[in-house]
Design a protein around this motif. Structure first.
Motif: not given
Ligand SMILES: [Zn+2]
Length: 266
Positions: A72-77, A116-118, A168-170
């Motif tokens: 869901i956050h584009g910088d947490e792949t 990017r996160r957003a 899923f995040h990081s």
């Molecule tokens: Zn996140």
């Protein structure tokens, strides 16, 4: 086990005091034609701001319904390279008998495309849900569900009525699993399984900072759906990530199976 249960019990009181339900439905709807029916191959269930396909697949035939949000956050792949392998795992035992798993590969493909996160509108999708704690800000959106991606997730949840949602995040302080709503037992199961591959895995019941309008706030705290927020370590080794997913989801599947047996015995 005892360690996890103790932590969960200690924070149970805090969770019980969280706010109740609020609704703030958006009138317009960007995704009117999406086909949300289950598919055993990857297919688009909706589209991002920039028109990228948001793909999903459904595997397994178990009684529990579980929704997995791959990103869901584009910088947490960190989990992205493992999504295909995870789907294969969930289609085998014990996953296949434990649940029907809908996996959304990536809810924010525009963010992922540029790291990017957003999303493409520079909105943090994980702040754009109509939770009671939603805060109108430039990066949260003028109103909840202002973004097609958050809207789509809500549609899938309405369609599937999942018993559990996993996202899923990081983060630099990962790996750990956080939960919202009545997700403590699921969190214990996941953390125990992931912990067999890497002892750093633990349950963190509170993120330590405010998450207004988040998926966990809305679906978990306000609507009472168990939510697991799986936080990998930022830039964690892909094989470590995969082994944690393998251990975590096998353990979770066994937990869901034992819950189903308990229900039958009642
Ligand atoms: Zn996140």
């Amino acid at each position: 086990m005892i360690r996890f249960v103790t932590i969960v019990a200690m924070l149970g009181a805090q969770l019980a005091s969280l706010p109740g339900c609020a609704s703030n439905k958006r009138e317009s709807d960007n995704i009117t034609s999406a086909d949300l029916s289950d598919s055993d191959t990857w297919k688009p269930v909706g589209f991002s701001v920039s028109g990228r396909a948001i793909e999903a697949i459904t595997v397994g035939r178990g009684p529990a319904r579980v929704l997995v949000v791959g990103g869901i956050h584009g910088d947490e792949t960190e989990a992205q390279p493992s999504i295909g392998r995870l789907v294969e795992l969930l289609g085998r035992e014990p996953g296949a008998s434990a649940a029907t798993w809908r996996v959304i590969r990536d809810l924010n493909p525009d963010g992922t495309a540029i790291g990017r996160r957003a999303n493409a509108n520079r909105i943090d999708l994980n702040r754009n849900f109509p939770a009671r704690n939603f805060e109108k800000r430039t990066r949260h959106g003028d109103k909840p569900f202002s973004e097609p991606e958050s809207n789509l997730l809500a549609k899938v949840v309405r369609f599937d009525r999942p018993d559990l949602i996993i996202a899923f995040h990081s983060t630099a302080s990962g790996p750990f699993v956080n939960f919202d709503g009545p997700g403590s037992a699921d969190a214990v199961a996941f953390a125990e399984g992931a912990g067999t591959t890497d002892p750093r895995w633990r349950i963190v019941p509170e993120m330590g900072y405010a998450t207004p309008g988040s998926l966990g706030s809305y679906f978990g705290q306000d609507r009472g759906i168990p939510i697991l927020t799986v936080e990998f370590e930022r830039e964690q080794d892909p094989w470590q990530v995969w082994h944690a997913l393998e251990g975590g989801f096998e353990s979770l599947a066994r937990h869901l199976l034992s819950q189903a047996v308990e229900r039958q015995l009642k």
